[in-house]
Design a protein around this motif. Structure first.
Motif, mmCIF file in Angstrom:
data_model
loop_
_atom_site.group_PDB
_atom_site.id
_atom_site.type_symbol
_atom_site.label_atom_id
_atom_site.label_comp_id
_atom_site.label_asym_id
_atom_site.label_seq_id
_atom_site.Cartn_x
_atom_site.Cartn_y
_atom_site.Cartn_z
ATOM 1 N N GLU A 215 0.826 -1.209 0.000
ATOM 2 C CA GLU A 215 0.000 0.000 0.000
ATOM 3 C C GLU A 215 0.860 1.258 0.000
ATOM 4 O OE1 GLU A 215 -2.407 -0.370 3.421
ATOM 5 O OE2 GLU A 215 -3.678 -1.993 2.613
ATOM 6 N N GLN A 216 2.067 1.140 0.567
ATOM 7 C CA GLN A 216 2.953 2.293 0.662
ATOM 8 C C GLN A 216 3.523 2.725 -0.688
ATOM 9 O OE1 GLN A 216 2.870 -0.433 2.475
ATOM 10 N NE2 GLN A 216 3.525 -0.115 4.602
ATOM 11 N N PHE A 217 3.242 1.969 -1.742
ATOM 12 C CA PHE A 217 3.692 2.355 -3.076
ATOM 13 C C PHE A 217 2.972 3.620 -3.555
ATOM 14 C CE2 PHE A 217 5.217 1.769 -7.353
ATOM 15 C CZ PHE A 217 6.287 0.892 -7.240
ATOM 16 N N PHE A 218 1.823 3.919 -2.917
ATOM 17 C CA PHE A 218 1.001 5.063 -3.316
ATOM 18 C C PHE A 218 0.815 5.990 -2.123
ATOM 19 C CE2 PHE A 218 -0.073 1.269 -5.684
ATOM 20 C CZ PHE A 218 0.015 1.695 -7.001
ATOM 21 N N THR A 219 0.432 7.224 -2.401
ATOM 22 C CA THR A 219 0.227 8.187 -1.320
ATOM 23 C C THR A 219 -0.951 9.085 -1.636
ATOM 24 O OG1 THR A 219 1.186 10.052 -0.117
ATOM 25 C CG2 THR A 219 1.927 9.749 -2.386
ATOM 26 N N GLU A 220 -1.753 9.339 -0.613
ATOM 27 C CA GLU A 220 -2.879 10.255 -0.756
ATOM 28 C C GLU A 220 -2.422 11.709 -0.686
ATOM 29 O OE1 GLU A 220 -5.935 9.497 -1.514
ATOM 30 O OE2 GLU A 220 -5.635 7.316 -1.472
ATOM 31 N N ARG A 221 -1.151 11.940 -0.332
ATOM 32 C CA ARG A 221 -0.648 13.316 -0.307
ATOM 33 C C ARG A 221 -0.730 13.952 -1.688
ATOM 34 N NH1 ARG A 221 3.422 10.647 1.939
ATOM 35 N NH2 ARG A 221 4.796 11.136 0.175
ATOM 36 N N HIS A 222 -0.563 13.155 -2.719
ATOM 37 C CA HIS A 222 -0.590 13.650 -4.080
ATOM 38 C C HIS A 222 -1.730 12.985 -4.840
ATOM 39 C CE1 HIS A 222 3.208 15.543 -3.338
ATOM 40 N NE2 HIS A 222 3.869 14.407 -3.198
ATOM 41 N N GLN A 223 -2.518 13.786 -5.525
ATOM 42 C CA GLN A 223 -3.614 13.257 -6.335
ATOM 43 C C GLN A 223 -3.324 13.549 -7.812
ATOM 44 O OE1 GLN A 223 -6.297 11.390 -5.232
ATOM 45 N NE2 GLN A 223 -5.112 11.403 -3.308
ATOM 46 N N THR A 224 -3.564 12.556 -8.636
ATOM 47 C CA THR A 224 -3.338 12.665 -10.080
ATOM 48 C C THR A 224 -4.661 12.374 -10.791
ATOM 49 O OG1 THR A 224 -2.867 10.334 -10.569
ATOM 50 C CG2 THR A 224 -1.074 11.653 -9.611
ATOM 51 N N PRO A 225 -4.711 12.571 -12.122
ATOM 52 C CA PRO A 225 -5.935 12.217 -12.852
ATOM 53 C C PRO A 225 -6.312 10.752 -12.720
ATOM 54 C CG PRO A 225 -4.521 13.608 -14.198
ATOM 55 C CD PRO A 225 -3.727 13.249 -12.987
ATOM 56 N N TRP A 226 -5.370 9.913 -12.252
ATOM 57 C CA TRP A 226 -5.624 8.479 -12.130
ATOM 58 C C TRP A 226 -5.806 8.042 -10.682
ATOM 59 C CZ3 TRP A 226 -1.298 10.620 -14.523
ATOM 60 C CH2 TRP A 226 -1.424 10.776 -15.913
ATOM 61 N N GLY A 227 -5.874 8.993 -9.753
ATOM 62 C CA GLY A 227 -6.046 8.657 -8.347
ATOM 63 C C GLY A 227 -4.816 9.007 -7.524
ATOM 64 N N ALA A 228 -4.600 8.277 -6.439
ATOM 65 C CA ALA A 228 -3.474 8.545 -5.543
ATOM 66 C C ALA A 228 -2.155 8.486 -6.300
ATOM 67 C CB ALA A 228 -3.475 7.541 -4.397
ATOM 68 N N GLY A 229 -1.272 9.418 -5.969
ATOM 69 C CA GLY A 229 0.009 9.489 -6.654
ATOM 70 C C GLY A 229 0.979 8.426 -6.174
ATOM 71 N N LEU A 230 2.053 8.275 -6.934
ATOM 72 C CA LEU A 230 3.113 7.348 -6.551
ATOM 73 C C LEU A 230 3.949 7.982 -5.447
ATOM 74 C CD1 LEU A 230 4.057 6.206 -10.144
ATOM 75 C CD2 LEU A 230 2.844 4.879 -8.415
ATOM 76 N N ASN A 231 4.393 7.161 -4.510
ATOM 77 C CA ASN A 231 5.058 7.647 -3.298
ATOM 78 C C ASN A 231 6.555 7.849 -3.534
ATOM 79 O OD1 ASN A 231 5.683 8.306 -0.663
ATOM 80 N ND2 ASN A 231 5.635 6.188 0.056
ATOM 81 N N PHE A 232 6.888 8.894 -4.281
ATOM 82 C CA PHE A 232 8.291 9.185 -4.542
ATOM 83 C C PHE A 232 8.958 9.942 -3.401
ATOM 84 C CE2 PHE A 232 6.820 8.903 -9.060
ATOM 85 C CZ PHE A 232 7.644 7.866 -9.435
ATOM 86 N N ASP A 233 8.187 10.579 -2.530
ATOM 87 C CA ASP A 233 8.791 11.491 -1.563
ATOM 88 C C ASP A 233 8.435 11.180 -0.117
ATOM 89 O OD1 ASP A 233 6.147 12.180 -1.750
ATOM 90 O OD2 ASP A 233 6.470 14.253 -2.345
ATOM 91 N N GLY A 234 7.840 10.031 0.145
ATOM 92 C CA GLY A 234 7.514 9.679 1.522
ATOM 93 C C GLY A 234 8.711 9.105 2.255
#
Length: 607
Positions: A215-234
């Motif tokens: 689940e940590q592959f994604f983050t709700e901190r960033h939202q994209t047109p496809w949903g939760a963003g990828l967790n590049f900065d967590g």
């Protein structure tokens, strides 16, 4: 020669067997299933599971059972999926393939003439092998680089490639990984570079199992047109960054490609001190010393910061960016369209074209009406023309039209001929979309295959129709019913090229014109662009005409064009040599009038 990129995850063939590794921080239990046998995967810390199996080998089929569930999920770093995205992964030993392109180091970017192709529709067969059979003809035409739309394994039998979910696995519908390597080998033997389009901003809607165990592959901190963003900065985002960095290195090292085109980087959201775009470029360049590696961005934000050069003129990070702005100028001039993002260019397309040709971006911090008045872009006039990939068409600009019409179906052929010369003789890097070289009659429409998931297929159909409701032509709800069904096989088939028509008129004349222009580029333009860029200037002799001059250490290149409906008087003399002029013009004695929708290119001394 044998090539391999070693990865800290996935299935790696070693002298002691196959080492399997999976990052599954949100799973309580992970079992590895290999060739029908199940093995518990031990936790080795920080969410990682690793296991070495001495009896596993190249060709073994495997997957992971998460928390005792019924579903066996594929490896997110799978090198090949014989049975699509939800099937078992196959162990691939890249050292099984013997490369023949020893000594190939690529070509300088200034020599690039890019040909964008979708493997599935570029030929009736839709395979790497079939497309390889077209390479010699493309080489003879003047193409020096072929850019393949994304290959990452996607759900179903047809897709543009932007719904990929397994970025290390070239989709099996086009052939096996070794077939792709043979394609690249053949391209290199012909002197053609190969670039791969990669998608690092989202995963497709079908076949992505990461949420089940990471689940940590994604983050709700960033939202994209496809949903939760990828967790590049967590705080726990390093494995995510490594996953995509290794994917870039994988294509460069294991498949020996000459570059990557990064899709929609404006949707890659990263607030860390070292942006993932910088890390990708730095890691790739460090891994390939002595090779010509070209990293190309698609970026709606027009961020010139990623394209900076050092004192020698070498890209510090990324090589170039797709220049949508120059496309939009040409499109508005040729069609008169003014809806959607074309409204930003319809007010003064000639003036904006001059700026694009002279400075690169048309929007460099200027307010965008399409974006509600928000500023867009950064100053780019200090960058060389090679920092920009110019085009009249691409998969997006054709396929995102309701009916996928090519520009040749929308524009007057004589006016399109002037734009073609403006593209292929400009010092910016030109790109053609497959079939454009002969004005192919096949449209390029949006297609997917999410069967048997009818809910998802239905959502895609309805979403496609809603997408065009704000266009005047589709304001009547009934009109949207005519939009091709993206999930229908005939939409895909309709988009497939018919190469035989290139030998028939009017296509044959367009092909001959493209060949002639690329020969002129090779003879006159590329020798200039190989030397240091010294700047450019442009003017408008009248509101519908342009005059642009590019200066290099090796000489000058000038483009004069009249987009008006009346002939224009040419101002003064034009010292130098005319290398191309519109049909009917006397290239040895231009003037005194330049007809409507006509132009010429000249070269001159450095001065």
């Amino acid at each position: 020669m044998r090539r391999r990129h070693a990865m800290p995850f996935g299935a790696e063939v070693t002298d002691r067997g196959v080492r399997f590794a999976l990052w599954a921080p949100s799973a309580e239990k992970v079992a590895l299933v290999v060739d029908g046998a199940e093995h518990e995967m031990p936790h080795v810390g920080e969410g990682w599971r690793r296991l070495l199996l001495p009896k596993a080998k190249s060709g073994s089929r495997y997957g992971f059972r998460i928390d005792g569930g019924e579903t066996i999920v594929p490896d997110p770093a799978s090198r090949f999926q014989p049975d699509d995205v939800s099937g078992l992964s196959e162990v691939v030993d890249p050292r099984d393939y013997e490369w023949r392109d020893r000594g190939w180091a690529g070509r300088p970017w200034e020599e690039a003439v890019v040909y964008e192709a979708h493997v599935g529709t570029a030929t009736p067969e839709g395979t790497y092998a079939a497309l390889a059979g077209k390479l010699e003809g493309l080489r003879d035409l003047g193409i020096t680089a072929i850019e393949l739309l994304p290959l990452a394994d996607f759900a179903g039998a047809r897709n543009w490639g932007y719904d990929g979910v397994l970025p290390f696995a070239p989709d099996g519908v086009y052939g096996r990984p070794e077939d792709l390597k043979q394609f690249i080998d053949r391209a290199h033997a012909l002197g053609i570079m190969v670039l791969i389009d990669v998608v690092y901003n989202h995963f497709g809607p079908a076949g992505n199992y990461l949420h089940q165990y990471a689940e940590q592959f994604f983050t709700e901190r960033h939202q994209t047109p496809w949903g939760a963003g990828l967790n590049f900065d967590g705080a726990d985002g390093k494995p995510v960054r490594d996953f995509f960095v290794h994917n870039a290195l994988y294509w460069i090292e294991e498949f020996n490609v000459d570059g990557l085109r990064f899709d929609a980087v404006h949707a890659i959201l990263d607030d860390s001190d070292r942006n993932i775009l910088a890390e990708l470029a730095e890691r790739v360049r460090a891994a390939a010393p002595g090779r010509h590696i070209h990293l190309v961005l698609e970026n709606e934000k027009n961020q010139a910061r990623w394209l900076e050069r050092d004192e020698a003129g070498t890209p510090r990070l990324h090589t170039a960016q797709w220049n949508d702005d120059v496309h939009h100028c040409w499109h508005v001039l040729l069609t008169g369209e003014s809806e959607a993002y074309f409204q930003d260019f319809s007010d003064k397309p000639v003036e904006r074209l001059v700026r694009c040709l002279v400075e690169g971006f048309g929007y460099q911090g200027d307010p965008s009406a399409h974006a509600g008045g928000k500023p867009r872009g950064e100053p780019s006039g200090h960058l060389p023309p090679s920092a920009f990939v110019a085009f009249l068409q691409n998969h997006d600009q054709i396929g995102n039209r309701a009916f996928g019409e090519r520009l040749s179906a929308l524009a007057d052929p004589d006016r399109l001929a002037l734009a073609r010369a403006g593209l292929l003789l400009s010092p910016q890097i030109p790109m053609l979309f497959m079939g454009e070289e002969w004005s192919a009659s096949a449209p390029y429409q949006f297609f997917v295959d999410f069967a048997p998931d009818e809910d998802l297929s239905g959502a895609v159909r309805e979403g496609r129709r809603r997408e065009f409701q704000h266009f005047a032509a589709f304001s009547d709800p009934g009109a949207s019913e005519a939009i091709p069904d993206p999930t229908a096989e005939e939409t895909f088939t309709r988009s497939t090229l018919d190469w035989e028509e290139a030998s028939r008129e009017p296509h044959a004349s367009v092909l001959a014109d493209t060949r002639r222009l690329l020969a002129l580029r090779r003879e006159h333009v590329i020798p200039l662009t190989r030397t240091r860029f010294r700047g450019a200037e442009g003017s408008m002799p009248n509101p519908r005409a342009i005059e642009v001059t590019w200066r290099f250490d090796g000489g000058t290149l000038r483009f004069v064009a009249n987009f008006g409906t009346e002939a224009m008087e040419l101002r003064g003399g034009y010292p130098g040599r005319v290398i191309w002029a519109s049909p009917g013009l006397d290239a040895t004695g231009l003037g005194p009038l330049l007809p409507a929708w006509a132009g010429f290119f000249m070269t001159g001394d450095a001065g």
